[in-house]
Enzyme design. Sequence first.
Site, mmCIF file in Angstrom:
data_model
loop_
_atom_site.group_PDB
_atom_site.id
_atom_site.type_symbol
_atom_site.label_atom_id
_atom_site.label_comp_id
_atom_site.label_asym_id
_atom_site.label_seq_id
_atom_site.Cartn_x
_atom_site.Cartn_y
_atom_site.Cartn_z
ATOM 1 C CG HIS A 53 27.630 122.124 -10.482
ATOM 2 N ND1 HIS A 53 27.663 121.477 -11.684
ATOM 3 C CD2 HIS A 53 27.951 121.189 -9.550
ATOM 4 C CE1 HIS A 53 27.996 120.211 -11.505
ATOM 5 N NE2 HIS A 53 28.180 120.015 -10.222
ATOM 6 C CG ASP A 147 26.780 117.101 -10.842
ATOM 7 O OD1 ASP A 147 27.294 117.055 -11.958
ATOM 8 O OD2 ASP A 147 27.429 117.311 -9.798
ATOM 9 C CG ASP A 300 31.592 120.225 -9.806
ATOM 10 O OD1 ASP A 300 30.867 119.818 -8.876
ATOM 11 O OD2 ASP A 300 32.153 119.460 -10.611
HETATM 12 ZN ZN LIG Z 1 29.167 116.764 -12.155
#
Ligand SMILES: [Zn+2]
Length: 421
Positions: A53, A147, A300
């Site tokens: 991510h 996302d 992230d």
């Molecule tokens: Zn996200």
Amino acid sequence: MSFLLKNATLPDGTKADLAISDGLFVAAANLPKGHQVIDLGGKQVLPGLVDLHTHLREPGFEEAETVATGSASAVRGGFTAISAMANTSPVADTAGVVEQVFRLGQSAGLCDVFPIGAVTQGLNGLALSEIGAMADSAAQVRVFSDDGKCVFDPLLMRRALEYVKKFDGVIAQHAQEPLLTKDAQMNEGEVSALLGLKGWPAVAEEAIIARDVLLAEHTKSRLHICHLTTAGGVEIIRWAKARGIDVTAEVTPHHLLLTDDYAKDYDPIFKVNPPLRLESDVHALRAGLADGTIDIVATDHAPHSSESKDCEWAEASFGMVGLETALSIVIKTMVEPGLLDYQGVADRLSIAPAQIARYKNHGQSLTVGSVANLTVVDTAAKWIVDRDLMSTRSKNTPFHGFELPGVVTHTFFKGKLACGE
Ligand SMILES: [Zn+2]
């Protein structure tokens, strides 16, 4: 290039020398003459870390990050594979864009950059993107995600789950019920009430997770839940796994350490989507990662230019950079309290993410014949995070000034020294 790494501590705690030649681990006896000898002095080695991510911002937002600067940041943090999220401009929703990102990663050459394809066209949530064409492209995309946005329409989510079964793909869901989180700024609770900011209830995340594990069961497809943040979400995943549903889940380093208390001074460095939650959630996330309910840690990594973070809370962008601090945060929150050993760290940060995304040559055991993707970390060393010394183009780390354990000293990508000396 050939290397003999002496006195390495392997993930299982045993000591060994590791020999690398022509991109592979080899028997020491087969090293060519003139190889470089590096004495690791007992330092910990791990299979090269794999991030599922990562926001790399190219194409479209190069002032915040590029594939090249993101790759440099990755290897500083010990990652040999990263996954470029699709919310670029243009969105990575066609074979052309994912191939562009894939090639930019290859030309940067520091680590593998695997593009993630958008589930819906332009992340609009209305029509499926060219999923098959992206899977068949040179980038061979296997992970699909909108996302930043949730695939909210349950029929589209069902169709996407069905579609990716053809090529063993997976849908990675950003679980955020949009109506329950309209204009939300942070976790819904005492702190949001105190600050007068619109809150984001845990149920907005949990409702989508619950729906989607049921859809994964119904379609017998693979579902991955991005950045879990709530104790209730951990319980749902635990229930789903016990039921045999093919679901995996990730937690970010920042959600393993920080709570919404950090937002009390309105410092937007702590503004992130999904938001920082409560101490009780942090404990549940750590316990879930320890017992395997949560499969992996994913960063992230979300770079933002100073202009979009140095402003009032309400105007600031959501997100934090994370590639260069991830391993240290995991050591601090999981290893130091005794919740994970280094075999567990290797699993959650390399082996399991590579398995979920079907990344070949990553997350492998460090044995003769494997591709030499390797991270060396001095676990006894501490460092103070300095945003001005990081390789990412953006400075939005919430950990500036924190003293953290674990210094990555070397990252080897395909047998080459990508970081360290
Ligand atoms: Zn996200």
